[in-house]
Design a protein around this motif. Sequence first.
Motif, PDB file in Angstrom:
ATOM      1  N   ALA A 119      15.824  47.569  49.822  1.00 58.27           N
ATOM      2  CA  ALA A 119      14.910  47.296  48.716  1.00 58.27           C
ATOM      3  C   ALA A 119      14.652  45.801  48.608  1.00 58.27           C
ATOM      4  O   ALA A 119      15.436  44.978  49.093  1.00 58.27           O
ATOM      5  CB  ALA A 119      15.503  47.817  47.400  1.00 58.27           C
ATOM      6  N   GLY A 120      13.555  45.471  47.945  1.00 56.28           N
ATOM      7  CA  GLY A 120      13.328  44.097  47.551  1.00 56.28           C
ATOM      8  C   GLY A 120      14.197  43.758  46.357  1.00 56.28           C
ATOM      9  O   GLY A 120      14.640  44.637  45.609  1.00 56.28           O
ATOM     10  N   ASN A 121      14.438  42.483  46.162  1.00 56.97           N
ATOM     11  CA  ASN A 121      15.319  42.032  45.097  1.00 56.97           C
ATOM     12  C   ASN A 121      14.525  41.302  44.018  1.00 56.97           C
ATOM     13  O   ASN A 121      13.755  40.396  44.313  1.00 56.97           O
ATOM     14  CB  ASN A 121      16.389  41.085  45.668  1.00 56.97           C
ATOM     15  CG  ASN A 121      17.289  40.505  44.600  1.00 56.97           C
ATOM     16  OD1 ASN A 121      17.465  41.094  43.536  1.00 56.97           O
ATOM     17  ND2 ASN A 121      17.854  39.342  44.870  1.00 56.97           N
ATOM     18  N   ALA A 122      14.722  41.706  42.764  1.00 54.75           N
ATOM     19  CA  ALA A 122      14.083  41.023  41.637  1.00 54.75           C
ATOM     20  C   ALA A 122      15.079  40.206  40.824  1.00 54.75           C
ATOM     21  O   ALA A 122      14.689  39.539  39.871  1.00 54.75           O
ATOM     22  CB  ALA A 122      13.401  42.042  40.719  1.00 54.75           C
ATOM     23  N   ASN A 123      16.339  40.261  41.202  1.00 57.90           N
ATOM     24  CA  ASN A 123      17.402  39.617  40.424  1.00 57.90           C
ATOM     25  C   ASN A 123      17.875  38.346  41.127  1.00 57.90           C
ATOM     26  O   ASN A 123      18.548  38.422  42.163  1.00 57.90           O
ATOM     27  CB  ASN A 123      18.562  40.590  40.246  1.00 57.90           C
ATOM     28  CG  ASN A 123      19.637  40.073  39.315  1.00 57.90           C
ATOM     29  OD1 ASN A 123      19.738  38.872  39.064  1.00 57.90           O
ATOM     30  ND2 ASN A 123      20.458  40.974  38.805  1.00 57.90           N
ATOM     31  N   PRO A 124      17.571  37.171  40.584  1.00 58.10           N
ATOM     32  CA  PRO A 124      17.939  35.924  41.264  1.00 58.10           C
ATOM     33  C   PRO A 124      19.434  35.698  41.358  1.00 58.10           C
ATOM     34  O   PRO A 124      19.876  34.821  42.112  1.00 58.10           O
ATOM     35  CB  PRO A 124      17.258  34.844  40.413  1.00 58.10           C
ATOM     36  CG  PRO A 124      17.105  35.460  39.058  1.00 58.10           C
ATOM     37  CD  PRO A 124      16.863  36.920  39.308  1.00 58.10           C
ATOM     38  N   LYS A 125      20.235  36.464  40.641  1.00 57.50           N
ATOM     39  CA  LYS A 125      21.682  36.318  40.701  1.00 57.50           C
ATOM     40  C   LYS A 125      22.280  37.020  41.928  1.00 57.50           C
ATOM     41  O   LYS A 125      23.448  36.804  42.252  1.00 57.50           O
ATOM     42  CB  LYS A 125      22.331  36.876  39.437  1.00 57.50           C
ATOM     43  CG  LYS A 125      21.942  36.134  38.167  1.00 57.50           C
ATOM     44  CD  LYS A 125      22.582  36.765  36.947  1.00 57.50           C
ATOM     45  CE  LYS A 125      22.165  36.039  35.664  1.00 57.50           C
ATOM     46  NZ  LYS A 125      22.767  36.672  34.450  1.00 57.50           N
ATOM     47  N   LEU A 126      21.460  37.852  42.577  1.00 62.70           N
ATOM     48  CA  LEU A 126      21.924  38.582  43.750  1.00 62.70           C
ATOM     49  C   LEU A 126      21.319  37.963  45.010  1.00 62.70           C
ATOM     50  O   LEU A 126      20.407  37.149  44.939  1.00 62.70           O
ATOM     51  CB  LEU A 126      21.548  40.062  43.628  1.00 62.70           C
ATOM     52  CG  LEU A 126      22.094  40.776  42.385  1.00 62.70           C
ATOM     53  CD1 LEU A 126      21.593  42.204  42.335  1.00 62.70           C
ATOM     54  CD2 LEU A 126      23.619  40.737  42.367  1.00 62.70           C
ATOM     55  N   GLN A 127      21.814  38.398  46.173  1.00 63.31           N
ATOM     56  CA  GLN A 127      21.301  37.839  47.424  1.00 63.31           C
ATOM     57  C   GLN A 127      21.063  38.954  48.438  1.00 63.31           C
ATOM     58  O   GLN A 127      21.454  40.104  48.243  1.00 63.31           O
ATOM     59  CB  GLN A 127      22.269  36.803  47.994  1.00 63.31           C
ATOM     60  CG  GLN A 127      23.510  37.411  48.630  1.00 63.31           C
ATOM     61  CD  GLN A 127      24.210  36.501  49.628  1.00 63.31           C
ATOM     62  OE1 GLN A 127      24.161  35.282  49.514  1.00 63.31           O
ATOM     63  NE2 GLN A 127      24.876  37.095  50.613  1.00 63.31           N
ATOM     64  N   ILE A 128      20.424  38.578  49.537  1.00 68.41           N
ATOM     65  CA  ILE A 128      20.210  39.486  50.652  1.00 68.41           C
ATOM     66  C   ILE A 128      21.554  40.083  51.089  1.00 68.41           C
ATOM     67  O   ILE A 128      22.569  39.391  51.135  1.00 68.41           O
ATOM     68  CB  ILE A 128      19.553  38.734  51.821  1.00 68.41           C
ATOM     69  CG1 ILE A 128      18.108  38.355  51.476  1.00 68.41           C
ATOM     70  CG2 ILE A 128      19.572  39.578  53.098  1.00 68.41           C
ATOM     71  CD1 ILE A 128      17.459  37.454  52.497  1.00 68.41           C
ATOM     72  N   GLY A 129      21.523  41.377  51.394  1.00 69.78           N
ATOM     73  CA  GLY A 129      22.727  42.052  51.879  1.00 69.78           C
ATOM     74  C   GLY A 129      23.563  42.687  50.802  1.00 69.78           C
ATOM     75  O   GLY A 129      24.370  43.584  51.094  1.00 69.78           O
ATOM     76  N   ASP A 130      23.409  42.241  49.547  1.00 69.24           N
ATOM     77  CA  ASP A 130      24.128  42.889  48.450  1.00 69.24           C
ATOM     78  C   ASP A 130      23.659  44.339  48.317  1.00 69.24           C
ATOM     79  O   ASP A 130      22.475  44.643  48.519  1.00 69.24           O
ATOM     80  CB  ASP A 130      23.882  42.157  47.133  1.00 69.24           C
ATOM     81  CG  ASP A 130      24.612  40.827  47.050  1.00 69.24           C
ATOM     82  OD1 ASP A 130      25.505  40.580  47.877  1.00 69.24           O
ATOM     83  OD2 ASP A 130      24.281  40.029  46.143  1.00 69.24           O
ATOM     84  N   VAL A 131      24.563  45.209  47.964  1.00 69.78           N
ATOM     85  CA  VAL A 131      24.245  46.631  47.790  1.00 69.78           C
ATOM     86  C   VAL A 131      24.281  46.952  46.299  1.00 69.78           C
ATOM     87  O   VAL A 131      25.323  46.786  45.650  1.00 69.78           O
ATOM     88  CB  VAL A 131      25.223  47.523  48.570  1.00 69.78           C
ATOM     89  CG1 VAL A 131      24.922  49.001  48.309  1.00 69.78           C
ATOM     90  CG2 VAL A 131      25.136  47.218  50.067  1.00 69.78           C
TER      91      VAL A 131
END
Length: 341
Positions: A119-131
């Motif tokens: 999925a794309g990420n909308a949360n700046p607190k998370l990063q690529i690869g996080d599940v």
Amino acid sequence: MMGLLGFVVLIFGYSISAYGAVTQSSWEEISVINSKGPYIGIVVPNSFELNPFLQSPLFVPDPKFPFFDFSGRHFRIGKLEKKRVIVVMTGLSMLNAGLSTQLLLTLFDVEGVLHYGIAGNANPKLQIGDVTIPQYWAHTGLWNWQRFGNGPDDELAFEASGDYSRKFGYLEFSKYNNNTTHSTSVTNLLNNVWYQAEETFPVNGTPEVRQHAFWVPVDKTYFQLARKLKNVKLGSCVNTTCLPRRPVVVRVKKGVSANVFVDNRAYREFLNSKFDASPIDMESAAVALVCLQQKKPFIAIRSLSDLAGGGSSLSNEASVFASLASQNVVDVVLKFITLIP
């Protein structure tokens, strides 16, 4: 035997002799498959998300019925750590995801549904690869586009009849005008779009009597089980390209879906600020809505492949990290299935 077959065929709205119909031999095969159930249904959007699952030594195809093909779908049947599973790839979009999930639940004895992908990420607190594992999902692609000249205090078309509402908020296009110091502010002709709940028709409800659903919760038991996934070790490198920190598994509040590939920073930030969305995808809410109507336990697990719309040198590397995100989410899914009682 024929009475039961005729009843099932009547439900589908098919004639046995019609082109593309469910044949008697197919129903007999389905009956044998279901006699080994119930199954965990696994719903996957695309082949690059599916392949790591199929390549896992934990997944063992059924020796007699490793698959069943129907209506353009290839249902893979097997076991994973003593759990019987049926896996189906849906293809892109809400329509394909909803159709595939409905077929899965109609044809087979399924006790719960696990949907996964990237999925794309909308949360700046998370990063690529996080599940991410959201507690709620919403379809944010059903709109009432308000007439130009009307505003938040004006009733929407067909609102009085209960077809639409202003309950879930709106997107005001004029807030995104690209003004400069040398231009004057102008009214945006696109005006506002108001987000709408889906009409649902639960299997245990009165036929043709609608209910409405915007935020669809995942199954409480599944969401509690997901607490045990936080220590799953995830990959952080693709060849020699590595992420700044090792990805993590995190339960989040909300995810959203629509038939839109979001590669726009402004809309990504709107979805996060308005709806507290973390993952953004094109299928999960469709699976959630079908499971809600069919009263089946459901959970969706999505690995983040990019920060939708960019924002830093690392944020929009989906082409580099999609394979990593796919493997990470499969590793979490494999662990989750072993936790299901």
